[in-house]
Design an enzyme around this catalytic site. Sequence first.
Site, short mmCIF file in Angstrom:
data_model
loop_
_atom_site.label_atom_id
_atom_site.label_comp_id
_atom_site.label_asym_id
_atom_site.label_seq_id
_atom_site.Cartn_x
_atom_site.Cartn_y
_atom_site.Cartn_z
N GLU A 4 47.80 36.04 38.13
CA GLU A 4 49.09 36.29 38.94
C GLU A 4 49.54 35.19 40.11
O GLU A 4 49.81 35.43 41.16
CB GLU A 4 48.96 37.62 39.84
CG GLU A 4 48.37 38.68 38.87
CD GLU A 4 48.44 40.03 39.49
OE1 GLU A 4 49.01 40.33 40.17
OE2 GLU A 4 47.28 40.49 39.49
N CYS A 6 45.87 38.82 45.30
CA CYS A 6 46.43 39.52 43.97
C CYS A 6 45.05 39.90 43.09
O CYS A 6 43.80 39.22 43.46
CB CYS A 6 46.96 38.25 43.14
SG CYS A 6 48.72 38.02 43.56
N SER A 7 45.22 40.54 42.11
CA SER A 7 43.92 40.90 41.32
C SER A 7 43.41 40.05 40.64
O SER A 7 42.24 40.21 40.46
CB SER A 7 44.43 42.25 40.82
OG SER A 7 44.68 43.42 41.67
N THR A 8 44.12 39.33 40.09
CA THR A 8 43.72 38.23 39.21
C THR A 8 44.32 36.92 39.26
O THR A 8 45.27 36.78 39.67
CB THR A 8 43.89 38.61 37.62
OG1 THR A 8 45.06 38.56 37.11
CG2 THR A 8 43.24 40.27 37.10
#
Length: 210
Positions: A19, A14-16
């Site tokens: 999430e 996930c990007s961050t």
Amino acid sequence: MENNTNIIYGYARCSTSEERQDINRQKRELLKLGVQDETKIYWEYESGTKEDRNELNKLLDIVKAGDTIITTEVSRLTRSTKHLCEIMQLVQDKHLVLNIGGSFIVDCSKGEIDPMTQGMIMMWGVFSEMERNIISQRVKSGLANAKAKGKKLGRPQTNINKIPDKFFKYYQLYKDKKIGISEMSRLCNLSRPTIYNYIAVVEENNPSKK
């Protein structure tokens, strides 16, 4: 089936760290797709455009001929067409099996990749990168438009009254040095940046708590 010689690995991204729910969903899907041991799932919070990712690099280093890598979709592996080409080459060179969401299975354990399958995956990768670029362009355009209209950009400031009760439940333990930021983040189910932000707001409103 996984045995002593051929291991099934999973990769989730996930990007961050905000999430968390999404990455846990990915882990559950990976188990359904064939990963038999959750400890064999490599996961991290990194941008899909970043090619040098610690957990992905560890996974690509450890796999050997006949092993399988499962991911839920191409964009979890990478959002760069160039990087996808490099990963596909590694799959061929190491004679691996790459399973993408159960929809596409690239089996190079006994030979080269099927040209049709490779073409489909590369097209998938191109669309993933294009989607990311379109979103980025729209965000930049929106920010520029808002700035031109004199709107204040950035996240709204956190009001102490908006801080959830679960934060205060563990805040004193943090101040007493009984837990650290990482543990507080886990207990509150909040990202570390959010915890730091809330601490700053609380201490700004009540200097005696510093």
